[in-house]
Design a protein around this motif. Structure first.
Motif, short mmCIF file in Angstrom:
data_model
loop_
_atom_site.label_atom_id
_atom_site.label_comp_id
_atom_site.label_asym_id
_atom_site.label_seq_id
_atom_site.Cartn_x
_atom_site.Cartn_y
_atom_site.Cartn_z
N ARG A 8 50.54 47.83 33.81
CA ARG A 8 50.98 48.27 32.48
C ARG A 8 49.85 49.05 31.84
O ARG A 8 48.80 48.50 31.53
CB ARG A 8 51.33 47.08 31.58
CG ARG A 8 52.49 46.28 32.01
CD ARG A 8 53.78 46.92 31.51
NE ARG A 8 54.89 46.13 32.01
CZ ARG A 8 55.86 46.64 32.75
NH1 ARG A 8 55.87 47.90 33.04
NH2 ARG A 8 56.82 45.87 33.19
N GLY A 59 45.94 44.95 31.79
CA GLY A 59 47.12 45.74 32.14
C GLY A 59 47.68 45.44 33.51
O GLY A 59 48.63 46.07 33.94
N THR A 66 51.58 44.04 39.17
CA THR A 66 52.33 44.77 38.15
C THR A 66 51.35 45.46 37.22
O THR A 66 50.42 44.81 36.70
CB THR A 66 53.23 43.80 37.35
OG1 THR A 66 54.06 43.09 38.27
CG2 THR A 66 54.10 44.56 36.37
N ASP A 121 52.10 52.91 35.12
CA ASP A 121 52.91 51.70 35.01
C ASP A 121 53.65 51.54 36.34
O ASP A 121 53.97 52.53 36.99
CB ASP A 121 53.95 51.82 33.89
CG ASP A 121 53.34 51.86 32.50
OD1 ASP A 121 52.20 51.38 32.34
OD2 ASP A 121 53.99 52.39 31.59
#
Length: 177
Positions: free
Chosen positions: A115, A100, A113, A167
């Motif tokens: 997720r 992620g 980043t 996120d």
């Protein structure tokens, strides 16, 4: 003017009977004692009571601040990592976030980043990055997302604490080369 008032009061005092003088004197004494109580003693007692109630909370706050001070001193005492060492530690730590998370590096800035990263994993990763790579986020743009409810017949939802995921992006400033 003041002399006239004192003369009037003295004449009235002398006109009173002995019993009345005792009663008026007692009333005046009671008024003075009450005034001293309301102005001097009662506020001080209220302050002492309030201090007794606040002492445990202030002691806990002091201990927390002393612990933070110790942590800051220990972090300052650590040697400064070079750009390569810091980047290597950051790359190793990103693996703890799983699939992620992705890392991209642009000169002295690292962009992570996220997720669907769990809150526990993110907290552990931030602590690990601070301790091992000696980096702290310079910018956070993250938002909380809830896990969708499972469809009928699907596996049960995870526990309530694990139902929150994150996120977004985290920017870290790497040391200069």
């Amino acid at each position: 003017m003041a002399k006239a008032w004192t003369n009037i009061l003295e004449l009235r005092w002398n006109a009173l009977a002995a019993r009345e003088r005792v009663l008026v004197g007692s009333a005046c004494l009671l008024a003075v004692v009450a005034l001293i109580w309301w102005i001097g003693v009662a506020p001080a007692l209220a302050q002492i009571r309030q201090a007794r109630e606040l002492t445990p909370a202030l002691d806990a706050q002091l201990q927390s601040m002393q612990a933070q001070s110790q942590e800051a001193k220990s972090l300052k005492a650590q040697r400064v990592l070079s750009y390569d060492e810091s980047l290597r530690a950051l790359e190793m730590s990103i693996k703890t976030l799983g699939a992620g998370a992705t890392l991209s590096v642009n000169d002295a800035r690292a962009n992570v980043t996220l997720r669907a990263v769990s809150a526990d994993a993110l907290a552990q990763w931030l602590a690990q990055v601070r301790a091992n790579a000696r980096l702290v986020p310079s910018e956070l743009r993250i938002q909380k997302t809830a896990i969708a409810a499972p469809a009928a017949g699907a596996a049960p939802a995870p526990a309530a604490g694990a139902a929150v995921q994150w996120d977004g992006t985290i920017l870290l400033n790497l040391p200069t080369r």
